[in-house]
Design an enzyme around this catalytic site. Structure first.
Site, short mmCIF file in Angstrom:
data_model
loop_
_atom_site.label_atom_id
_atom_site.label_comp_id
_atom_site.label_asym_id
_atom_site.label_seq_id
_atom_site.Cartn_x
_atom_site.Cartn_y
_atom_site.Cartn_z
N SER A 1 -10.58 38.58 89.28
CA SER A 1 -11.07 38.41 87.91
C SER A 1 -11.28 36.93 87.66
O SER A 1 -10.32 36.17 87.58
CB SER A 1 -10.05 38.98 86.93
OG SER A 1 -10.47 38.74 85.61
N HIS B 1 -15.13 40.36 89.45
CA HIS B 1 -14.96 41.08 88.18
C HIS B 1 -15.13 40.06 87.05
O HIS B 1 -14.38 39.09 86.97
CB HIS B 1 -13.57 41.71 88.15
CG HIS B 1 -13.29 42.55 86.94
ND1 HIS B 1 -13.67 43.88 86.84
CD2 HIS B 1 -12.65 42.25 85.77
CE1 HIS B 1 -13.28 44.36 85.67
NE2 HIS B 1 -12.67 43.40 85.00
N MET C 1 -16.21 39.41 76.68
CA MET C 1 -15.53 39.78 75.43
C MET C 1 -16.30 39.19 74.25
O MET C 1 -16.75 38.06 74.32
CB MET C 1 -14.09 39.23 75.42
CG MET C 1 -13.28 39.61 76.63
SD MET C 1 -11.57 39.02 76.48
CE MET C 1 -10.99 39.20 78.17
N HIS D 1 -17.30 43.74 83.21
CA HIS D 1 -16.42 44.52 82.34
C HIS D 1 -16.76 44.17 80.90
O HIS D 1 -16.36 43.13 80.38
CB HIS D 1 -14.95 44.20 82.67
CG HIS D 1 -13.98 44.99 81.87
ND1 HIS D 1 -12.63 44.72 81.86
CD2 HIS D 1 -14.15 46.07 81.04
CE1 HIS D 1 -12.01 45.58 81.06
NE2 HIS D 1 -12.92 46.40 80.54
N MET E 1 -16.30 44.26 77.44
CA MET E 1 -15.38 44.51 76.32
C MET E 1 -16.08 44.10 75.03
O MET E 1 -15.76 43.09 74.41
CB MET E 1 -14.06 43.76 76.54
CG MET E 1 -13.23 44.37 77.65
SD MET E 1 -11.82 43.35 78.09
CE MET E 1 -12.53 42.39 79.42
N MET F 1 -7.60 50.96 82.48
CA MET F 1 -6.95 49.70 82.10
C MET F 1 -5.43 49.85 82.19
O MET F 1 -4.86 50.81 81.69
CB MET F 1 -7.34 49.30 80.67
CG MET F 1 -8.78 48.85 80.50
SD MET F 1 -9.21 47.40 81.49
CE MET F 1 -8.12 46.15 80.80
N GLY G 1 -8.38 42.37 76.62
CA GLY G 1 -8.59 41.23 75.73
C GLY G 1 -7.82 39.98 76.07
O GLY G 1 -8.20 38.89 75.69
N PHE G 2 -6.74 40.11 76.82
CA PHE G 2 -5.94 38.95 77.18
C PHE G 2 -5.43 39.07 78.60
O PHE G 2 -5.08 40.16 79.05
CB PHE G 2 -4.71 38.82 76.25
CG PHE G 2 -5.06 38.56 74.83
CD1 PHE G 2 -5.39 37.28 74.39
CD2 PHE G 2 -5.08 39.59 73.91
CE1 PHE G 2 -5.72 37.05 73.06
CE2 PHE G 2 -5.41 39.36 72.58
CZ PHE G 2 -5.73 38.08 72.16
N GLY H 1 -2.52 43.05 85.15
CA GLY H 1 -1.17 42.90 85.69
C GLY H 1 -1.03 43.38 87.12
O GLY H 1 0.07 43.67 87.58
#
Length: 228
Positions: A10, A35, A39, A70, A72, A141, A146-147, A177
């Protein structure tokens, strides 16, 4: 079984002041794809980047890297054509962001991109199921979108297991994570596309982390094929 182990760093976790060279560094370290987290400050509280940056990255680093976008964003329909024109390869939108997933899937395919469909932790996998045969990849997810830097939600693994049992050849991605400490759970559940942010990008040795993640997933895929 048509799916294979793929690792996608990412890039939002990298040094954004030198994003082009960071993308190249990740590919040289063995990444299968990149990735990219878009956002809009509406669907999620954060703002990152949009299609102009994707276009610059594509021009800078060439045609080879596979860009998994991705999205968002609260209006995913709005960005399909701009992202396709910018050089995106896959457009992963959130089921929660649209009232007409079928139409959006069709638009993405017509624009020449692959289709990813993402669900937040609070969305059931059964809501994604009707679309699973029309998409290229499902994204489960494993944190709230978002974070970065959130703790991995292990209780999302039953969603992955269920998808793998119902749709054996579907690409299933996990994001949030995920790193050496959590990869075994993802692999055992049936995920084959692994998004990893800081665990790869901030590592002193990204190459060995990517190799480790891929090995764990590949071994789980092999075991699953032998168990069938």
């Amino acid at each position: 079984m048509a799916y294979s182990a793929k690792i996608g760093p990412s890039i939002l976790s990298s040094d954004l002041s030198c994003l082009g060279s960071e993308c190249v560094r990740m590919m040289e370290c063995g990444a299968d794809y990149l990735h990219l987290d878009v956002m809009d400050g509406h669907f999620v509280p954060n703002i990152t980047f949009g299609h102009p940056m994707v276009e610059c990255l594509r021009k800078s680093i060439g045609q080879d890297p596979f860009f998994d976008m991705h999205m968002m964003v609260s209006r995913p329909e709005q960005w399909v054509k701009p992202m396709a024109a910018a050089g995106a390869n896959q457009y992963t939108f959130h089921l929660e962001a649209t009232t007409n997933p079928g139409n959006l899937i069709k638009e993405i395919k017509e624009s020449g991109m692959k289709v990813g469909l993402a669900i937040k932790p609070g969305t059931t996998v059964e809501e994604l199921a009707p679309w699973a045969n029309h998409i290229d990849m499902a994204l489960v997810m494993t944190v709230e979108p978002g974070f970065g830097g959130q703790k991995f939600l292990e209780d999302m693994m039953p969603k992955v297991s269920w998808l793998r049992s119902q749709f054996p050849s579907l690409d299933i991605e996990v994001d949030g994570g995920v790193g050496p400490d959590t990869i075994h759970k993802c692999a055992e559940a049936g995920a084959n596309m692994i998004v990893s942010g800081s665990a790869v990008v901030s590592s002193d040795d990204p190459r060995s982390v990517i190799a480790l993640l891929r090995t764990v997933v590949a071994e789980a895929i092999q075991k699953r094929s032998l168990d069938r």
